[in-house]
Design an enzyme around this catalytic site. Structure first.
Site, short mmCIF file in Angstrom:
data_model
loop_
_atom_site.label_atom_id
_atom_site.label_comp_id
_atom_site.label_asym_id
_atom_site.label_seq_id
_atom_site.Cartn_x
_atom_site.Cartn_y
_atom_site.Cartn_z
N HIS A 1 0.82 -1.20 0.00
CA HIS A 1 0.00 0.00 0.00
C HIS A 1 0.86 1.26 0.00
O HIS A 1 0.60 2.21 -0.73
CB HIS A 1 -0.92 -0.02 1.22
CG HIS A 1 -1.70 1.24 1.35
ND1 HIS A 1 -2.69 1.58 0.46
CD2 HIS A 1 -1.62 2.25 2.23
CE1 HIS A 1 -3.18 2.75 0.81
NE2 HIS A 1 -2.55 3.17 1.87
N GLU B 1 7.24 -16.11 -21.99
CA GLU B 1 7.68 -16.04 -20.59
C GLU B 1 8.21 -17.39 -20.10
O GLU B 1 8.55 -17.54 -18.93
CB GLU B 1 6.55 -15.53 -19.69
CG GLU B 1 5.23 -16.22 -19.84
CD GLU B 1 4.11 -15.55 -19.02
OE1 GLU B 1 4.39 -14.67 -18.20
OE2 GLU B 1 2.94 -15.94 -19.22
N ASP C 1 8.33 -13.61 -15.44
CA ASP C 1 8.40 -15.07 -15.44
C ASP C 1 9.59 -15.58 -16.23
O ASP C 1 10.24 -16.54 -15.84
CB ASP C 1 7.11 -15.67 -16.02
CG ASP C 1 6.02 -15.73 -14.96
OD1 ASP C 1 6.32 -16.19 -13.85
OD2 ASP C 1 4.89 -15.31 -15.24
N CYS D 1 6.03 -6.71 -21.37
CA CYS D 1 5.11 -6.21 -20.35
C CYS D 1 5.52 -6.62 -18.94
O CYS D 1 4.75 -6.45 -18.00
CB CYS D 1 3.68 -6.63 -20.66
SG CYS D 1 3.46 -8.41 -20.72
C1 PEP Z 1 5.48 -11.46 -16.68
O1 PEP Z 1 5.60 -12.64 -16.35
O2 PEP Z 1 6.44 -10.73 -16.97
C2 PEP Z 1 4.15 -10.81 -16.71
C3 PEP Z 1 3.98 -9.58 -17.16
O3 PEP Z 1 3.11 -11.53 -16.22
P1 PEP Z 1 2.77 -11.67 -14.65
O4 PEP Z 1 3.68 -10.76 -13.90
O5 PEP Z 1 1.34 -11.29 -14.52
O6 PEP Z 1 3.05 -13.12 -14.43
MG MG Z 2 3.86 -13.91 -16.25
#
Ligand code: PEP
Ligand code: MG
Length: 575
Positions: A189, A431, A455, A502
């Site tokens: 938070h 990933e 990941d 991402c």
């Molecule tokens: C990732 O694995 O980089 C990703 C964006 O997915 P999450 O963090 O939701 O596993």
């Molecule tokens: Mg992921």
């Protein structure tokens, strides 16, 4: 002088006296009662009063710190009305004939401990929310409303073991210069609030900050993740210089955040946002996002007691895609299992859940979960720029299997005469190392890739992303991970496909020059990182980024790469 290291949670440098935020423990005794009905009526009234206060806290926080920080109060309201919690308290009061304060405290502690035990930083941080809302309800039951927040009457740096949302809503934010907490991670938070306020913060600094005394002189270095206790005059002068520089950069970044991300030699990339649900729309657009690179659809499934229906999912996805108009919104299909548990979905316990039935593996086993989501996505994508993305793809067969379910859904919708997106782009997350290695084959069967470095680094380096002891290993800056990223981008480009990223790394200022130089097409990140990312991209050349990426790929460790970037690209230094 002493330096304590923690996790950098919000950029910038804060300098000022310490305000040590101590919690006053509520003393709850267990008493016998004779009239359970009257006791439960007290509970009902206290919940109603708590609900009204939370609505108020939501409004105040939304105004002061933005919707992301405010949302926490809505989540808390749901927690307090959770039928499982309320039912369990009721049972105890009726069967054990004890006062509701004691029944509530003990029951919510069981719920909080269960959440804390989940191997997921976000969910275990929610244990604090259960404790916070319980404490608020107990205060309403006891008529005790004292808060240490009211004694903050001058500008100061807030020092706490961990801050609850209720503590922070009462703080006069015009006096808060910075935050440092012993506990918490980047999704705690305090971290969310600090980013919303644009105030420097270091979290998870551990025991070291317990020796800070009220009015000690402090520096919170939110870029390096360090807290300096009682710095000397020379250090203070240096930090003041860095603070001035940061404020200038921040103002520059905010001023250009609605401009495109084009390098000085004319190479354009997309900078988009990672969001979880409709509440993410406004902060993303305000930050200058050119779309959504990752809509984590699991957020719609969390913090509730039943599966969202196809209709509910349709409305949610559609309102997000429509809000972005022609800008792309990439909806990721449900990524649960493994570390993210949904209590109302029956999942068998696994010894290695990260390597188990997670994401599409679970969805392919459960058409009753998967099909309503795909149908909702196809319907929601009609008339806008919604795209679909599948997580945890390990092989070409995985893609063919999910595409076959998607095709079944298309056929069904056509037969039902529903409007649907016939031409929706379909991509996958890269990933799992096998997917990176097979990128050339996978590029033949999808429209785009988005690299999930959170990941990809844990699976490449065999280092659990939730285990702080192996954090340096589970890092996108590991040379092996950078090489995989390069392989994926090159393979996709050879087949004319675009590649986004991402994972958290896309918003890390030090990673951006390398990713740009490797040819990444789309950077998807938390909205507060967008202005800084755009400023950096707009201040360097693609030619320089390419050279930097080439050199970085030959370096031999995470540390060497970070050090090199700081020297080779001075624009990454924010203070
Ligand atoms: C990732 O694995 O980089 C990703 C964006 O997915 P999450 O963090 O939701 O596993
Ligand atoms: Mg992921």
């Amino acid at each position: 002088m002493k330096i304590v290291s923690g996790i950098p949670a919000s950029y910038g440098i804060a300098i000022g006296p310490a305000f040590v935020f101590g919690h006053e423990e509520l003393i709850i005794e267990t008493n016998s009662i004779t009239d359970p009905e009257a006791e439960l009526q007290r509970f009902k009234l206290a919940r109603e009063a708590t609900g009204k206060q939370l609505d108020q806290a939501f409004l105040v926080t939304k105004k002061e710190c933005g919707i992301e920080a405010a949302e926490i109060f809505n989540a808390q309201k749901m927690m307090l009305e959770d039928p499982e919690l309320v039912g369990a308290v009721k049972n105890r009061v009726e069967s054990e004939l004890i006062n509701v304060e004691s029944a509530l405290l003990e029951t919510s502690e069981i719920f909080a401990s269960q959440l804390e035990a989940i191997d997921d930083e976000y969910l275990s941080a929610r244990a604090l929310d259960i404790r916070d809302v319980t404490s608020r309800c107990l205060r309403n039951l006891l008529g005790n409303f004292d808060s240490p927040a009211s004694s903050l009457t001058e500008p100061a740096i807030i020092v706490a073991d961990d801050l609850t949302p209720s503590d922070t809503v009462l703080l006069d934010k015009s006096y808060v210069l910075g935050f440092c907490t012993a506990k918490g991670g980047s999704t705690s938070h305090t971290a969310i609030l600090a980013r919303g306020l644009g105030i420097p913060a270091v979290v998870g600094a551990g025991e070291g900050i317990s020796e800070i005394q009220p009015d000690d002189s402090l520096v919170v270095d939110g870029d390096a993740g360090e807290v300096v206790i009682n710095p000397d005059e020379d250090q203070l002068t240096a930090f003041r210089g860095r603070q001035k520089k940061f404020l200038k950069i921040q103002a520059e970044a905010e001023a250009i955040t609605h401009q495109p991300a084009i390098t000085i030699d004319g190479h354009q990339v997309e900078v988009v946002a990672n969001i979880g649900n409709e509440d993410g729309i406004e902060p993303a657009l305000e930050a200058g996002a050119e779309g959504v690179g990752l809509l984590r659809s699991e957020f719609l499934f969390l913090e509730r007691n039943n599966l969202p229906s196809e209709e509910e999912q349709y409305r949610s996805y559609k309102s997000i895609a429509d809000a972005f108009g022609e800008k792309p919104v990439i909806l990721r299909s449900l990524d649960v299992g493994g570390d993210k548990d949904i209590p109302y979905i029956d999942m068998s316990p696994e010894d290695n859940p990260f390597l188990g039935v997670r994401a599409i593996r679970l969805c392919l086993e459960r058409p009753e979960l998967f099909k309503p989501q795909l149908r909702a996505a196809l319907r929601a994508g009609y008339g806008n720029n919604l795209k679909l993305m599948f997580p945890m793809v390990a092989s070409v067969d995985d893609v063919l299997n999910v595409q076959s379910v998607l095709e079944q859904c298309r056929t069904e919708l056509r037969e039902e005469g529903q409007d649907l997106a016939e031409e929706m782009d379909v991509g996958i997350m890269i990933e799992i190392p096998s997917a990176a290695i097979l990128a050339d084959q996978l590029a033949d069967v999808v429209d785009f890739f988005s690299i999930g470095t959170n990941d990809l680094s844990q699976y490449t380096m065999a280092a659990d992303r939730t285990n702080a002891k192996v954090a340096t290993l589970a890092s996108g800056f590991q040379p092996a991970v950078f090489r995989l990223i390069k392989m994926v981008i090159d393979a996709a480009h050879q087949k004319g496909k675009w590649v986004g990223l991402c994972g958290e790394m896309a918003g890390e200022i030090l990673a951006i020059p390398i990713l740009l130089g490797l040819g990444l097409d789309e950077f998807s990140m938390n909205p507060p990182a967008i202005p800084f990312a755009k400023r950096l991209i707009r201040s360097i050349s693609m030619e320089h980024a390419r050279q930097v990426a080439e050199t970085a790929l030959d370096l031999k460790s995470d540390g060497e790469i970070r050090e090199y970037i700081q020297k080779a690209v001075p624009e990454v230094n924010l203070s």
